[in-house]
Design a protein around this motif. Structure first.
Motif, mmCIF file in Angstrom:
data_model
loop_
_atom_site.group_PDB
_atom_site.id
_atom_site.type_symbol
_atom_site.label_atom_id
_atom_site.label_comp_id
_atom_site.label_asym_id
_atom_site.label_seq_id
_atom_site.Cartn_x
_atom_site.Cartn_y
_atom_site.Cartn_z
ATOM 1 N N TRP A 294 -5.100 -6.353 6.755
ATOM 2 C CA TRP A 294 -4.124 -5.337 6.340
ATOM 3 C C TRP A 294 -4.186 -5.223 4.826
ATOM 4 N N TRP A 295 -3.750 -4.091 4.325
ATOM 5 C CA TRP A 295 -3.730 -3.850 2.887
ATOM 6 C C TRP A 295 -2.307 -3.862 2.371
ATOM 7 N N ALA A 296 -2.144 -4.364 1.164
ATOM 8 C CA ALA A 296 -0.847 -4.305 0.494
ATOM 9 C C ALA A 296 -0.526 -2.844 0.169
ATOM 10 N N PRO A 297 0.768 -2.519 0.067
ATOM 11 C CA PRO A 297 1.148 -1.151 -0.309
ATOM 12 C C PRO A 297 0.471 -0.753 -1.627
ATOM 13 N N ASN A 298 0.034 0.465 -1.705
ATOM 14 C CA ASN A 298 -0.596 1.043 -2.899
ATOM 15 C C ASN A 298 -1.969 0.478 -3.226
ATOM 16 N N LYS A 299 -2.578 -0.282 -2.345
ATOM 17 C CA LYS A 299 -3.901 -0.863 -2.601
ATOM 18 C C LYS A 299 -4.928 0.221 -2.915
ATOM 19 N N ARG B 259 -4.455 3.295 -3.886
ATOM 20 C CA ARG B 259 -4.102 3.989 -5.122
ATOM 21 C C ARG B 259 -4.600 3.190 -6.330
ATOM 22 N N ARG B 260 -4.407 1.874 -6.299
ATOM 23 C CA ARG B 260 -4.826 1.028 -7.423
ATOM 24 C C ARG B 260 -6.352 0.996 -7.550
#
Length: 95
Positions: free
Chosen positions: A32-37, A39-40
């Motif tokens: 899973w990806w962290a929120p905003n991954k 975008r960063r």
């Protein structure tokens, strides 16, 4: 797209040439990806046109909830020369 199971490399080999965007990101079914991954990652790539690949640390989460971070040392950078990065992925039409 649907494809008969042939392993991860087989899936990449079939899927990457079908991509239409400027950035390709991989997310395995058990990750899973962290929120905003994303975008960063996009911001990092847009900030420096010589960046062709972005990597980062990970956090392994065990079934019992324990976490183990695998983080690159502060200040660690590894850059491919843009022409070499392009050559690495030319066959996949990523550049």
């Amino acid at each position: 797209m649907r494809k008969e199971n042939g392993g991860q490399a087989s899936a990449f080999n079939a899927g990457i040439p079908e991509c239409k965007g400027e950035i390709i990101a991989f997310l395995d079914g058990d990750d899973w990806w962290a929120p905003n991954k994303l975008r960063r990652v996009a911001q990092t790539m847009n900030a420096d046109a010589s960046v062709g690949i972005v990597g980062h640390g990970i956090v392994n989460v065990q079934r019992d909830g324990r976490e183990q971070a695998e983080i690159s040392p502060r200040g660690f950078t590894s850059r491919l020369v843009p022409s070499r990065a392009r050559a690495c992925f030319a066959d996949a039409a990523l550049f």
